[in-house]
Enzyme design. Sequence first.
Site, PDB file in Angstrom:
ATOM      1  N   LYS A 174      -4.987  12.848  -6.751  1.00  0.00           N
ATOM      2  CA  LYS A 174      -3.858  12.907  -5.810  1.00  0.00           C
ATOM      3  C   LYS A 174      -4.109  13.993  -4.767  1.00  0.00           C
ATOM      4  CE  LYS A 174      -0.440  11.340  -9.066  1.00  0.00           C
ATOM      5  NZ  LYS A 174      -1.507  10.855  -9.962  1.00  0.00           N
ATOM      6  N   ASP A 224      -5.464   8.274  -4.868  1.00  0.00           N
ATOM      7  CA  ASP A 224      -4.125   7.706  -5.014  1.00  0.00           C
ATOM      8  C   ASP A 224      -3.361   7.829  -3.703  1.00  0.00           C
ATOM      9  OD1 ASP A 224      -4.343   7.109  -7.750  1.00  0.00           O
ATOM     10  OD2 ASP A 224      -3.558   9.062  -8.364  1.00  0.00           O
ATOM     11  N   MET A 225      -2.388   6.928  -3.519  1.00  0.00           N
ATOM     12  CA  MET A 225      -1.517   7.056  -2.351  1.00  0.00           C
ATOM     13  C   MET A 225      -0.178   7.619  -2.808  1.00  0.00           C
ATOM     14  SD  MET A 225      -1.439   6.833   0.866  1.00  0.00           S
ATOM     15  CE  MET A 225      -2.761   5.750   1.424  1.00  0.00           C
ATOM     16  N   GLN A 242       0.048   0.357  -0.289  1.00  0.00           N
ATOM     17  CA  GLN A 242       1.372   0.089  -0.879  1.00  0.00           C
ATOM     18  C   GLN A 242       2.041  -1.062  -0.128  1.00  0.00           C
ATOM     19  OE1 GLN A 242       2.289   4.073   0.084  1.00  0.00           O
ATOM     20  NE2 GLN A 242       2.417   4.773  -2.044  1.00  0.00           N
ATOM     21  N   ARG A 260      -6.944  -0.199  -4.183  1.00  0.00           N
ATOM     22  CA  ARG A 260      -5.999  -0.628  -5.204  1.00  0.00           C
ATOM     23  C   ARG A 260      -4.751  -1.069  -4.428  1.00  0.00           C
ATOM     24  NH1 ARG A 260      -4.003   4.325  -8.069  1.00  0.00           N
ATOM     25  NH2 ARG A 260      -5.933   4.239  -9.245  1.00  0.00           N
ATOM     26  N   GLY A 315       4.100   0.293  -4.610  1.00  0.00           N
ATOM     27  CA  GLY A 315       4.506   1.610  -4.114  1.00  0.00           C
ATOM     28  C   GLY A 315       5.656   2.130  -4.952  1.00  0.00           C
ATOM     29  N   THR A 330      -0.408  -4.311 -10.612  1.00  0.00           N
ATOM     30  CA  THR A 330       0.993  -4.715 -10.778  1.00  0.00           C
ATOM     31  C   THR A 330       1.206  -5.265 -12.177  1.00  0.00           C
ATOM     32  OG1 THR A 330       2.764  -6.136  -9.948  1.00  0.00           O
ATOM     33  CG2 THR A 330       0.539  -7.032  -9.801  1.00  0.00           C
ATOM     34  N   HIS A 331       2.440  -5.085 -12.678  1.00  0.00           N
ATOM     35  CA  HIS A 331       2.817  -5.723 -13.937  1.00  0.00           C
ATOM     36  C   HIS A 331       3.655  -6.966 -13.666  1.00  0.00           C
ATOM     37  CE1 HIS A 331       2.574  -1.319 -15.009  1.00  0.00           C
ATOM     38  NE2 HIS A 331       1.692  -1.864 -15.834  1.00  0.00           N
TER      39      HIS A 331
HETATM   40  C1  LIG Z   1      -2.925   1.021 -12.169  1.00  0.00           C
HETATM   41  C2  LIG Z   1      -1.760   1.424 -11.288  1.00  0.00           C
HETATM   42  C3  LIG Z   1      -1.953   2.357 -10.285  1.00  0.00           C
HETATM   43  C4  LIG Z   1      -0.896   2.712  -9.419  1.00  0.00           C
HETATM   44  N1  LIG Z   1      -1.131   3.570  -8.386  1.00  0.00           N
HETATM   45  C5  LIG Z   1      -0.152   3.855  -7.507  1.00  0.00           C
HETATM   46  C6  LIG Z   1      -0.372   4.683  -6.370  1.00  0.00           C
HETATM   47  O1  LIG Z   1      -1.466   5.220  -6.139  1.00  0.00           O
HETATM   48  N2  LIG Z   1       0.672   4.915  -5.511  1.00  0.00           N
HETATM   49  C7  LIG Z   1       1.900   4.364  -5.727  1.00  0.00           C
HETATM   50  O2  LIG Z   1       2.792   4.578  -4.885  1.00  0.00           O
HETATM   51  N3  LIG Z   1       2.153   3.582  -6.805  1.00  0.00           N
HETATM   52  C8  LIG Z   1       1.173   3.318  -7.698  1.00  0.00           C
HETATM   53  N4  LIG Z   1       1.434   2.522  -8.792  1.00  0.00           N
HETATM   54  C9  LIG Z   1       2.813   2.135  -9.088  1.00  0.00           C
HETATM   55  C10 LIG Z   1       3.217   0.848  -8.367  1.00  0.00           C
HETATM   56  O3  LIG Z   1       3.328   1.109  -6.976  1.00  0.00           O
HETATM   57  C11 LIG Z   1       4.549   0.320  -8.881  1.00  0.00           C
HETATM   58  O4  LIG Z   1       5.562   1.236  -8.604  1.00  0.00           O
HETATM   59  C12 LIG Z   1       4.569   0.034 -10.355  1.00  0.00           C
HETATM   60  O5  LIG Z   1       3.384  -0.573 -10.785  1.00  0.00           O
HETATM   61  C13 LIG Z   1       5.736  -0.880 -10.694  1.00  0.00           C
HETATM   62  O6  LIG Z   1       5.650  -2.089  -9.959  1.00  0.00           O
HETATM   63  P1  LIG Z   1       5.088  -3.455 -10.556  1.00  0.00           P
HETATM   64  O7  LIG Z   1       4.306  -4.124  -9.477  1.00  0.00           O
HETATM   65  O8  LIG Z   1       4.326  -3.193 -11.789  1.00  0.00           O
HETATM   66  O9  LIG Z   1       6.356  -4.347 -10.845  1.00  0.00           O
HETATM   67  P2  LIG Z   1       7.910  -3.965 -11.099  1.00  0.00           P
HETATM   68  O10 LIG Z   1       8.617  -4.161  -9.804  1.00  0.00           O
HETATM   69  O11 LIG Z   1       8.065  -2.676 -11.817  1.00  0.00           O
HETATM   70  O12 LIG Z   1       8.284  -5.075 -12.102  1.00  0.00           O
HETATM   71  C14 LIG Z   1       8.367  -6.426 -11.668  1.00  0.00           C
HETATM   72  C15 LIG Z   1       8.644  -7.311 -12.833  1.00  0.00           C
HETATM   73  O13 LIG Z   1       7.604  -7.183 -13.816  1.00  0.00           O
HETATM   74  C16 LIG Z   1       8.185  -6.942 -15.101  1.00  0.00           C
HETATM   75  N5  LIG Z   1       7.353  -5.961 -15.807  1.00  0.00           N
HETATM   76  C17 LIG Z   1       7.319  -4.652 -15.568  1.00  0.00           C
HETATM   77  N6  LIG Z   1       6.429  -4.051 -16.392  1.00  0.00           N
HETATM   78  C18 LIG Z   1       5.925  -5.020 -17.187  1.00  0.00           C
HETATM   79  C19 LIG Z   1       4.974  -5.033 -18.240  1.00  0.00           C
HETATM   80  N7  LIG Z   1       4.361  -3.902 -18.649  1.00  0.00           N
HETATM   81  N8  LIG Z   1       4.691  -6.225 -18.823  1.00  0.00           N
HETATM   82  C20 LIG Z   1       5.309  -7.361 -18.398  1.00  0.00           C
HETATM   83  N9  LIG Z   1       6.221  -7.402 -17.399  1.00  0.00           N
HETATM   84  C21 LIG Z   1       6.525  -6.258 -16.813  1.00  0.00           C
HETATM   85  C22 LIG Z   1       9.568  -6.369 -14.833  1.00  0.00           C
HETATM   86  O14 LIG Z   1      10.436  -6.754 -15.860  1.00  0.00           O
HETATM   87  C23 LIG Z   1       9.963  -6.988 -13.522  1.00  0.00           C
HETATM   88  O15 LIG Z   1      10.652  -8.169 -13.695  1.00  0.00           O
HETATM   89  C24 LIG Z   1       0.380   2.142  -9.634  1.00  0.00           C
HETATM   90  C25 LIG Z   1       0.582   1.207 -10.651  1.00  0.00           C
HETATM   91  C26 LIG Z   1      -0.469   0.836 -11.469  1.00  0.00           C
HETATM   92  C27 LIG Z   1      -0.230  -0.198 -12.557  1.00  0.00           C
END
Ligand SMILES: Cc1cc2nc3c(=O)[nH]c(=O)nc-3n(C[C@H](O)[C@H](O)[C@H](O)COP(=O)(O)OP(=O)(O)OC[C@H]3O[C@@H](n4cnc5c(N)ncnc54)[C@H](O)[C@@H]3O)c2cc1C
Length: 237
Positions: A91, A125-126, A155, A176, A180, A218-219
């Site tokens: 970071k 990282d951002m 992001q 990546r 965000g 993303t999850h």
């Molecule tokens: C490897 C990694 C690196 C990252 N790096 C950065 C960064 O450098 N800068 C930054 O600003 N952000 C970063 N993030 C965070 C990212 O920006 C999101 O805030 C975070 O990942 C949550 O968003 P999402 O896309 O996972 O979906 P969300 O909007 O949290 O969830 C969307 C949907 O997915 C479902 N869900 C959530 N988690 C899970 C799970 N574990 N299994 C199944 N379903 C699930 C939820 O129920 C929801 O319906 C990073 C995330 C990851 C995974």
Amino acid sequence: MSLFNAVVSKTIMHVPGPVVGFFAKPYIAGETLEDSVNVTKDLNRQGIMATIDILGEFIKTLDEATFFKNHCLEIQKAINREGLDANLSLKPTQLGLELDKQACFDNIREIVALAASLKNFVRIDMEDVTTTDDTLDFFRRLREEFPGHVGTVLQAYLRRTSRDIDALSDGLLNFRLCKGIYNEPRLHAYKDPAVINNNYTYCLEKLFQKKAYVGIATHDEKLVFEALRLIDAARSG
Ligand SMILES: Cc1cc2nc3c(=O)[nH]c(=O)nc-3n(C[C@H](O)[C@H](O)[C@H](O)COP(=O)(O)OP(=O)(O)OC[C@H]3O[C@@H](n4cnc5c(N)ncnc54)[C@H](O)[C@@H]3O)c2cc1C
């Protein structure tokens, strides 16, 4: 100091430690470098590559930046020594961005130089939108000097992201892509989750067209599905 294998929001700095621990537990590899090496080995045995991140973005002195730089260098050496299938995420604010931009760049450059010499990779990282210009500037300069050994993060909630992809398209693209995590003003960021998802897919498609390496972070099942659909289309087209 805790070692993390995923990003934790800045807001946790205002939350009591035990509460943070409870919610962040799935993301925490451990308290020490040894913990993080063991967790990474376990992930590697399952065929999963890892990225290792150190917690702690709010520093007040350049000595603290040096402290974190030295830990990043130690992680790099441990990845190499232990033969881990892993890289380092860092970071900029932890390495001094809010104190001295040049000192921060020098810290990151030293870490990327070591990674390059060890044939490894560093992901910058951002963080929040006040850091976006500087972070992309660092990425641009370091990819020239250490091609293939540095990447950064885009992001999808930021309105500027598609333009940033175009502006950076004159060199190696390694990102990546995430939604965000910071609470940004509407001026800079989309707020509607459906629009953020649309922009994620739009930017991912653009990155594939430009032959970028993309870490799909993303999850969200809808986005995972869209990513698989785009990969499938790219393979067959
Ligand atoms: C490897 C990694 C690196 C990252 N790096 C950065 C960064 O450098 N800068 C930054 O600003 N952000 C970063 N993030 C965070 C990212 O920006 C999101 O805030 C975070 O990942 C949550 O968003 P999402 O896309 O996972 O979906 P969300 O909007 O949290 O969830 C969307 C949907 O997915 C479902 N869900 C959530 N988690 C899970 C799970 N574990 N299994 C199944 N379903 C699930 C939820 O129920 C929801 O319906 C990073 C995330 C990851 C995974």
